[in-house]
Design a protein around this motif. Sequence first.
Motif, short mmCIF file in Angstrom:
data_model
loop_
_atom_site.label_atom_id
_atom_site.label_comp_id
_atom_site.label_asym_id
_atom_site.label_seq_id
_atom_site.Cartn_x
_atom_site.Cartn_y
_atom_site.Cartn_z
N MET A 118 7.29 11.30 32.66
CA MET A 118 7.39 10.18 31.72
C MET A 118 7.71 10.68 30.33
N TYR A 119 6.92 11.67 29.87
CA TYR A 119 7.09 12.08 28.47
C TYR A 119 8.37 12.88 28.24
N LEU A 153 -5.19 15.80 30.03
CA LEU A 153 -3.96 15.01 30.14
C LEU A 153 -3.55 14.89 31.61
N ILE A 168 -1.70 11.89 32.81
CA ILE A 168 -0.47 11.56 32.07
C ILE A 168 0.70 12.22 32.79
N SER A 169 1.78 11.46 32.97
CA SER A 169 2.93 11.95 33.73
C SER A 169 3.86 12.77 32.83
N PHE A 218 0.84 5.28 19.88
CA PHE A 218 0.76 6.66 20.40
C PHE A 218 -0.34 7.45 19.72
N MET A 259 11.21 12.19 29.74
CA MET A 259 12.23 11.16 29.64
C MET A 259 12.05 10.33 28.37
N PHE A 260 10.77 10.03 28.07
CA PHE A 260 10.49 9.15 26.93
C PHE A 260 10.92 9.81 25.62
N SER A 303 13.15 12.13 25.13
CA SER A 303 14.63 12.16 25.06
C SER A 303 15.17 10.78 24.68
N GLY A 304 14.60 9.75 25.28
CA GLY A 304 15.08 8.39 24.99
C GLY A 304 14.81 7.99 23.55
N VAL A 305 13.64 8.35 23.04
CA VAL A 305 13.30 8.00 21.66
C VAL A 305 14.22 8.72 20.68
N SER A 331 1.60 16.22 38.23
CA SER A 331 1.91 14.85 37.70
C SER A 331 3.30 14.47 38.13
#
Lengths: 97, 97
Positions: A38-39, A31, A34-35, A18, A41-42, A44-46, A97
């Motif tokens: 995506m970020y 950016l 860049i979606s 990253f 969700m990403f 939150s998941g991380v 995006s």
Amino acid sequence: MKLEYYGYLAAFLTTSSFLPQVLHALRTRDLSSISLSMYLMFVSGVALWLAYGILLGAGPLIASNAMTLLLSSIILGLKLREEIRRRAGSAPSKRRS
Amino acid sequence: MKLEYYGYLAAFLTTSSFLPQVLHALRTRDLSSISLSMYLMFVSGVALWLAYGILLGAGPLIASNAMTLLLSSIILGLKLREEIRRRAGSAPSKRRS
């Protein structure tokens, strides 16, 4: 190779990956491809992976996800800022995006 | 909440987060602000996480990293193609990622 080293090497690669994206975003201020979804969700998941790692007491998971959370949150912050500016009409118009 | 569910929920979020980025890239054909270095490192790291998960026999790690590997490889492939075209002079000129 000791099993643990797979985890630490994988953690190092996915985490440090990253960094070039953060530097690229800071350098180009672009950016657009860049979606945002995506970020959102990403990140939150991380954060959940970090909780999972802490509960498991698994070193590679804790180390990698704490750093990934930091770096991916920077990208999310930059992307949110771009999106807010775009909607306010000040940023160059790019497809949503 | 059972510990395992944290892992599966985290796995679902970080894995599925790449889907909007794949769709965004396919729809706009614009990957200019995506860092090639990020995805080269990220895909290698995810492959290692998959190996780590298989060796551990950890369900959430195997499930998430197999899917993430698939989705992030699509983005890497699209980005490589854009980069090759850019160098061949056919793609619109954008700063190197």
